[in-house]
Motif scaffolding. Sequence first.
Motif, PDB file in Angstrom:
ATOM      1  N   LYS A  49      -4.509  26.205  73.296  1.00 39.65           N
ATOM      2  CA  LYS A  49      -3.834  25.039  73.861  1.00 39.65           C
ATOM      3  C   LYS A  49      -2.984  25.481  75.050  1.00 39.65           C
ATOM      4  O   LYS A  49      -2.242  26.458  74.956  1.00 39.65           O
ATOM      5  N   SER A  88       0.268  14.869  77.359  1.00 38.31           N
ATOM      6  CA  SER A  88       1.196  15.769  76.678  1.00 38.31           C
ATOM      7  C   SER A  88       2.158  15.027  75.763  1.00 38.31           C
ATOM      8  O   SER A  88       2.827  15.638  74.926  1.00 38.31           O
ATOM      9  N   SER A  90       2.827  11.702  72.999  1.00 38.03           N
ATOM     10  CA  SER A  90       2.213  10.693  72.130  1.00 38.03           C
ATOM     11  C   SER A  90       2.457   9.294  72.675  1.00 38.03           C
ATOM     12  O   SER A  90       1.686   8.364  72.397  1.00 38.03           O
ATOM     13  N   GLU A  96      -2.517  15.606  69.138  1.00 32.03           N
ATOM     14  CA  GLU A  96      -2.220  16.999  68.796  1.00 32.03           C
ATOM     15  C   GLU A  96      -3.352  17.569  67.946  1.00 32.03           C
ATOM     16  O   GLU A  96      -3.676  17.028  66.885  1.00 32.03           O
TER      17      GLU A  96
END
Length: 214
Positions: A49, A88, A90, A96
């Motif tokens: 990530k 990046s 929510s 995620e």
Amino acid sequence: MNTPVTGLLLSILTLRLQEVVNGCTCLPVHPQIAFCNSDIVIRVLVTSKTLVSSNDMEHDTVQYAVTQEKMYKGFEKKKMVEYVYTASSSAACGVELETNVQYLITGQLGIQGKVHIGLCNWIVPWDDLTSMQKRNVKWNKYETGCSCQVVTCLSLPCSLPEKSQCVWTDLVTEKTPAGSQAKYSVCMERDDGCCHWYGEGLASANENIYYSEP
């Protein structure tokens, strides 16, 4: 004064039939619809990530490096996926993912063929899928059913489905978008041209719902 529409919306929120995550709103859909509405469907292993930003991206974006295990949709648009991108935050529907976990990912193709994913996509750890969901993906059952329309029923009685429709009733019969029809059913066209649920156990639960005329 509360109206029927207002009451319905409040019920949806109370029952979590609408996914609201810090400003990101997603209406629940059957997995088949998520599959059909996506540009690409893949099974991948997430390996790393990285937070990235560039001129063609309005907000900071998370780049997940992935190893493609299998592509189920999108061959004609992209042969191999090495990265998937998500917001990046929510609040912007960013999702995620865990590294060293295999996921089934549905996504959209954006600028320069980049695969974009978000909370409104169907993204599930592969091991969390039911055996029926895996078969529907691997054996192209969902894709075959894309000619049918899955109509969401939010309250009883459900409207009588048209020839090209299946009524999705998990939200009213089980109070969850992850009910029996979502886990164990697929809507496909029969030889007579009518669309019909095929599945296991309670997958065809809508057959027992009393319908009203549309």
